[in-house]
Design an enzyme around this catalytic site. Structure first.
Site, short mmCIF file in Angstrom:
data_model
loop_
_atom_site.label_atom_id
_atom_site.label_comp_id
_atom_site.label_asym_id
_atom_site.label_seq_id
_atom_site.Cartn_x
_atom_site.Cartn_y
_atom_site.Cartn_z
N HIS A 80 0.84 -1.15 0.00
CA HIS A 80 0.09 0.53 0.23
C HIS A 80 0.76 1.18 -0.01
CE1 HIS A 80 -3.62 2.91 1.19
NE2 HIS A 80 -2.63 3.34 2.19
N GLU A 81 1.56 1.09 0.55
CA GLU A 81 2.72 2.51 0.93
C GLU A 81 3.76 2.48 -0.27
OE1 GLU A 81 2.07 4.43 3.30
OE2 GLU A 81 0.35 3.14 4.01
N HIS B 113 1.66 4.30 -2.96
CA HIS B 113 1.90 5.72 -3.28
C HIS B 113 2.47 5.90 -3.81
CE1 HIS B 113 -1.29 6.44 -0.44
NE2 HIS B 113 -0.80 6.09 0.14
#
Ligand code: NAG
Ligand code: NAG
Ligand code: NAG
Length: 840
Positions: free
Chosen positions: A564-565, A568
């Protein structure tokens, strides 16, 4: 009565949340807001510019002539430049051209046109150029009576808050037994929800208005309303998380202004000078600034504001802010960055070392609850990581700056330090990273470390216990991050597209920007975050421990959180071009920045056998995870539709992102139904000459009339959607809406497959309300507005027409809602406000 309560809450700020907080949340102050430009458009009907028939072989020239066509009505004061981060994606053959507007030579920072060109045709383009009238006599927006952007946000916010408060009040009241008129109890129940709605950006951005009233500030020596230091100080008052410092800045501005100094830099090749401001309070590096225009909504169009565009690096934030040059220095917008077939392979880099092996939860095992650790190999992919994961040129190695080596000579490391990722412990939670501790595997290159956490009696012991397996955590973080790098590379997140690498192997793009990955970061608990500056500057990922269980759980070991990170970085660099990190800042755009991460993490862990998935369930020690719903094709289990965004509690980017990820999840299942499922999302490794074989992964290659191989098409539904989602990010405009991102995915399919999934994609989107006639009225920067779902399909898909569903009224599907759960979420999620990059 209700109104009074709203006022009371506004005054109390976050107090209500703090009281109910089970100290599970790591709070990081973050600001993200900005205008929604009412005139911005995205067109996906292909256009063959007549003016460009003679230059079809030159996509940049096609784009230039096309932009000339569509801007020909503008004043001669309006010019444009093609940005240097434009690129041709050799995987799709599409050239992504990023164009920036200038007025009288001054950049319009949000005047963007992105043109996607292939074979002389403009496939799609987005346009947010300023088209107002008064170019020749610039009058600042505020002087023309255009409402000051952030004051307007705040008053709208208050209005919207009170509307939503009323909605919630009615819903809570309706659930009470007849005759129960205990208003205080009712209010306290609504309080529990409202803090989640209360976006404290408002409170903070109003602070700067206090400054001009301060005589010391206004009369400070050499006052000059265009002075960069004052504008920056205004911003720091809003940005600093230190309340005492903010108060002191307001009370004694001259003291701080004296410590600040500005150095102008004129660039030989670039006429636009930049300034560096040293000594600004609470920053960790000199602040970069430049003069620009930004647009402020004005009816159906926009007015201009002259601003300082700042890049402000702080301990926990990395802001791009637009602050008006004139007193009072208003913050117009702020974004927190803190969230082919490849060209022929360069000669493989000689590598005199053993390949790395790692004792880790293997790729596909989301977290320790799903499987055991095993020994995995360094994924040696000539395309994605030509020198492997532990080799980088001395020249690009921050630790070798003192060593002078002629040419591109590679240094091998035996630690978690490589060309794509620098992974290490960061228990102190501070900004330093280069000399932080990393496991050393020696010449064997075997990263095989113990992970046997035991239960403990105190939180101090729990922390020590987690620190004991730091070697395993860092190893896992390094392994997952490198695989994410390699996977995304193979789907087109390459050097020219702005990926994260120290050395780019001569394949274009900006270098020296590997991901700095902090394991067990001591600056917080129960979260994670990612900062994405523009291409050429290191991304920074912070992973935290979670004190949700005994022993503590370590986010580094939950692949979904790491993915998820890192996503970004992917979505921020691909949307609007590698050099523009401000395209996913707030509202629906910011929400999708979260949603893509959840979607990709969930897709990567999913199996042939369909199953629902939660986000962060292991780390949060909560089977349903950290979002409102698990991702599911079952409309009872996950009822989210486009209109869900109207509901109370859907202001924050994470809630918005959850809806987007859910829609993509449904779309993906349609494609899997049609094209099947592939177990390994990694395309086949290229042969030594750099040619990628089709294997069972791609459809049989097709060739152009001149014998060139056309872009390979992933055969299966899950690999195809990953390709379309990444291609869509490249096609969509800066600051995309849900509609823009949907249209970009459909346009990506048209380019890749000739549009064979047109109706399947529309079916997926429409099944969750995002059909062709879905719309939004009165969109606000924090995600507000009134949305209309559309479940119908475009007429050409009529044969597959699905029955129209009733349009749910707001709050309809609230009946079975578990209020304590919302309460929990509200307490937890209050840390997020409108935030780009935290996990939640
Ligand atoms: C490293 O792995 C690659 C691919 O798996 C292999 O071709 C190469 O020979 C290995 N190198 C060494 C030194 O074992
Ligand atoms: C971590 O690994 C190193 C070798 O790189 C070893 O010396 C050290 O004892 C390990 N630390 C812990 C806490 O196990
Ligand atoms: C969807 O989930 C609900 C609640 O768990 C269940 O009752 C229902 O049977 C499910 N529907 C389908 C089509 O599986």
């Amino acid at each position: 009565m209700r109104r009074l309560i709203v006022a009371a809450i506004a005054a109390a700020g976050l107090a209500g949340v703090v009281a109910h907080d089970s100290n599970h949340v790591s709070r990081r102050k973050t600001l993200s807001f900005g205008p929604i430009l009412p005139h911005a458009t995205y067109h996906t009907e292909p256009i063959q510019p007549l003016s460009a028939v003679n230059v079809q072989n030159d996509p940049l020239e096609v784009a230039k002539l096309f932009v000339q066509d569509i801007t020909s009505g503008l004043s001669p004061a309006s010019t444009f430049a093609i940005r240097k981060d434009s690129y041709t994606d050799t995987a799709t053959g599409v050239t992504h051209v990023y164009v920036r507007q200038y007025l009288h030579g001054v950049e319009v920072a949000d005047g963007d046109i992105n043109v996607n060109v292939k074979d002389g045709v403009v496939l799609s383009y987005g346009d947010s150029f300023y088209r107002g009238a008064e170019l020749d006599a610039f009058i600042p927006a505020y002087a023309r009576g255009v409402p000051d952007a952030h004051a307007e946000y705040c008053s709208n916010l208050e209005r919207e808050m009170s509307t939503r408060f009323d909605q919630y009040w009615d819903q809570v009241e309706a659930k009470r037994p007849q005759g129960d008129s205990d208003e205080e109890a009712l209010a306290s129940e609504v309080y529990g929800i409202l803090p989640y709605l209360y976006d404290w950006n408002c409170e903070h951005v109003e602070t700067p208005f206090a400054m001009p009233e301060n005589a010391e500030f206004a009369q400070a020596e050499n006052y000059n309303s265009g002075d960069v230091t004052r504008a920056l100080l205004q911003f720091m008052i809003a940005a600093t998380p230190n309340k005492d410092l903010a108060d002191d800045l307001i009370a004694n501005p001259a003291k701080y202004l004296q410590k600040m100094s500005a150095t102008w830099e004129a660039n030989f090749a670039d006429e636009h000078a930049t300034v560096q401001v040293h000594g600004a309070p609470d920053t960790v590096n000199p602040v970069k600034g430049r003069i620009a225009f930004v647009q402020v909504p004005h009816g159906d169009t926009t007015a201009l504001e002259l601003v300082w565009k700042f890049e402000v690096e702080m301990q926990d934030n990395w802001y791009e802010a637009a602050v008006s040059t004139e007193m009072p220095h208003r913050i117009v917008s702020v974004v927190d960055w803190a969230s082919d077939s490849p060209m022929p392979v360069v000669a493989p880099v000689p590598k005199q070392r053993a390949n790395g092996t790692y004792n880790v939860f293997a790729w596909g095992i989301n977290d320790p609850s799903v499987g055991k650790r095993s020994i995995q190999d360094e994924n040696w992919d000539h395309l994605a990581s030509p020198s492997g994961w532990h080799s980088l040129p001395y020249e690009n190695d921050p630790a070798s700056a003192h060593i002078r080596v002629k040419g591109t000579k590679f240094r091998n490391t035996a630690t978690t330090w490589g060309n794509n990722v620098f992974a290490h412990e960061n228990w102190e939670g501070r900004n330093n990273w280069e000399s932080n501790y990393r496991p050393d595997a020696g010449v064997s290159m075997k990263f095989d470390f113990a992970y046997k956490p035991k239960q403990t009696d105190s939180s101090a012991d729990a922390l020590d216990e987690a620190h004991k397996y730091i070697n395993a955590s860092v190893t896992q973080l390094f392994y997952t991050s490198n695989l994410v790098h390699d996977l995304y590379y193979r789907y087109g997140f390459t050097e020219v597209a702005g990926n994260f690498q120290q050395y780019n192997f001569g394949r274009g793009g900006e270098e020296n920007d590997a991901v700095i990955a902090n394991a067990q970061d001591g600056s917080g608990y129960n979260n994670a975050n990612f900062m994405t500056p523009p291409d050429g500057q290191n991304g920074r990922c912070r992973m935290y421990l979670w004190n949700t269980a005994n022993p503590y759980r370590d986010g580094d070991l939950e692949a979904g959180i790491v993915i998820h990170e890192l996503s970004h970085g992917l979505s921020t660099r691909l949307t609007g071009g590698p050099a523009n990190s401000g395209c996913l800042g707030w509202g629906e755009s910011g929400g999708m920045g979260e949603g893509w991460g959840d979607f990709l993490a969930t897709t990567i862990r999913s199996n042939k056998e369909y199953s629902d998935y939660a986000m962060g369930a292991w780390a949060a020690n909560r089977p349903t995870g950290i979002r409102n719903y698990v991702y599911s094709i079952n409309e009872t289990t996950n009822p989210s539709t486009y209109k869900t965004l109207d509901k109370p509690g859907y202001w924050g980017v994470h809630a918005i992102g959850e809806v987007w990820a859910q829609i993509l999840w449904v779309v993906e299942q349609r494609l899997i139904e049609k094209h099947g499922f592939v177990d390994d999302l990694f395309p086949p490794k290229p042969s030594e000459d750099g040619v990628v074989p089709e294997g069972d992964f791609y459809r049989k290659a097709e060739y152009t009339s001149t014998g060139e191989r056309k872009p390979l098409i992933p055969k299966h539904g899950n690999s195809l959607i990953v390709q379309l989602v990444l291609d869509g990010m490249k096609l969509q405009p800066c600051r995309p809406s849900f509609f823009d991102a949907r249209d970009a995915i459909i346009a990506a399919d048209k380019t890749l497959t000739g549009g064979e999934n047109f109706c399947d994609l529309w079916e997926g989107f429409a099944s969750r309300g995002l059909g062709p006639d879905s719309k939004v009225d009165g969109r606000t920067p924090w995600g507000g507005g009134i949305r209309t779902d559309d479940y119908k399909l475009p007429t050409v898909c009529k044969k597959q027409q699905v029955p129209e569903k009733p349009v749910p009224t707001p709050g309809d599907d609230d009946d079975d809602e578990d209020w304590s759960w919302i309460y929990w979420i509200s307490a937890k999620a209050s840390s997020i406000s409108i935030k780009l990059t935290g996990l939640y």
